[in-house]
Design an enzyme around this catalytic site. Structure first.
Site, PDB file in Angstrom:
ATOM      1  CG  ASP A  74       2.393  -3.362   8.931  1.00  0.00           C
ATOM      2  OD1 ASP A  74       2.433  -2.354   8.212  1.00  0.00           O
ATOM      3  OD2 ASP A  74       2.703  -4.510   8.517  1.00  0.00           O
ATOM      4  CB  THR A  97      -2.788   7.090  -2.432  1.00  0.00           C
ATOM      5  OG1 THR A  97      -2.041   5.869  -2.673  1.00  0.00           O
ATOM      6  CG2 THR A  97      -2.007   8.271  -2.976  1.00  0.00           C
ATOM      7  CG  ASP A 120       5.973  -3.662  10.114  1.00  0.00           C
ATOM      8  OD1 ASP A 120       6.712  -3.960   9.160  1.00  0.00           O
ATOM      9  OD2 ASP A 120       5.575  -2.507  10.332  1.00  0.00           O
ATOM     10  NE  ARG A 130      -2.596  -0.289   3.610  1.00  0.00           N
ATOM     11  CZ  ARG A 130      -3.426   0.052   4.576  1.00  0.00           C
ATOM     12  NH1 ARG A 130      -4.731   0.064   4.350  1.00  0.00           N
ATOM     13  NH2 ARG A 130      -2.985   0.375   5.762  1.00  0.00           N
TER      14      ARG A 130
END
Ligand code: PRP
Ligand code: URA
Length: 209
Positions: free
Chosen positions: A198, A107, A201, A103
């Site tokens: 995340d 945006t 991560d 991603r």
């Protein structure tokens, strides 16, 4: 909204440990493996089977084999890799394709950087990605697969946000979505709340503390 949330006490308990911010990558990966296999039970529940003969040590009888041309599992890199081994353990005859998407942090739109798929266009495809947030990555991955001629597609994730489910439902209404949890909403940065942070991560230990 069309989604199957696999409600099972074992999944709920493992999801709670996954969400915990103190869970380390090694335990996170182990939990991901276990939940993936529990989810897969539901994802594959209606796969067609055909009768095949089998001989036990005592007599001949009728057994079953999957009646599918082939199965292709497609992790969306990177976090989807956290699901891959568990799926291949349970379905060792499956092939794996890979789609690289990340991603854009501003945006939130997916950027494609890799795609490599096995040849069988009739394969039953299972796209795997722990997170379905805005739905941009999942919908883009499914579009890429359709453009290459794959049409029999399911989507398996860990945590889904309602916003992302709507996006996939609208763009790809025939694609069945399976999740371990349907969370509340996205925050202003496109992260799922309550979520688990995340996923990439947490799988690979790249969180900067
Ligand atoms: C995460 C996740 C999904 C995507 C979901 O990947 O693994 O692919 O975000 O978000 P979306 O539904 O809003 O598109 P990310 O882009 O962070 O890449 P990574 O797996 O390499 O960390
Ligand atoms: N990607 C993640 O890894 N986590 C989120 O909450 C949203 C997108």
């Amino acid at each position: 909204m069309q989604i199957t949330v696999v409600n099972h006490p074992l999944i709920k308990e493992k999801m709670t440990r996954l969400r915990d911010k103190n869970t380390k990558p090694s335990e996170f990966r182990a939990l991901l493996d276990q939940i993936a296999q529990l989810l897969l039970f539901e994802v594959t529940k209606d796969f067609p089977v055909k009768e095949v003969p089998v001989e036990t040590p005592l007599q001949k009888t009728t057994g079953y084999a999957l009646d599918i041309s082939s199965i292709t599992v497609v992790p969306i890199l990177r976090a989807g890799l956290g699901f891959l081994d568990a799926v291949l353990d349970l379905i060792p005859e499956a092939n794996a394709g890979h789609i690289g998407l990340c991603r854009d942090e501003e945006t939130l739109k997916p950027i494609e950087y890799y795609c490599k798929m096995p040849n069988d266009k009739n394969a039953q495809v299972i796209v795997i990605d722990p997170m379905l947030a805005t739905g941009g990555s999942g919908a883009a991955a499914i579009t890429m697969l359709k453009e290459k001629g794959y049409n029999n597609i399911r989507f398996m994730c860990l945590v889904a946000a309602p916003e992302g489910v709507e996006v996939i439902n609208k763009a790809h209404p025939e694609v069945k979505i399976f999740a371990a949890a349907l969370d509340d909403k996205l925050n202003e940065h496109g992260y799922i709340l309550p979520g688990l942070g995340d996923a990439g991560d947490r799988v690979f230990g790249t969180v900067v503390k």
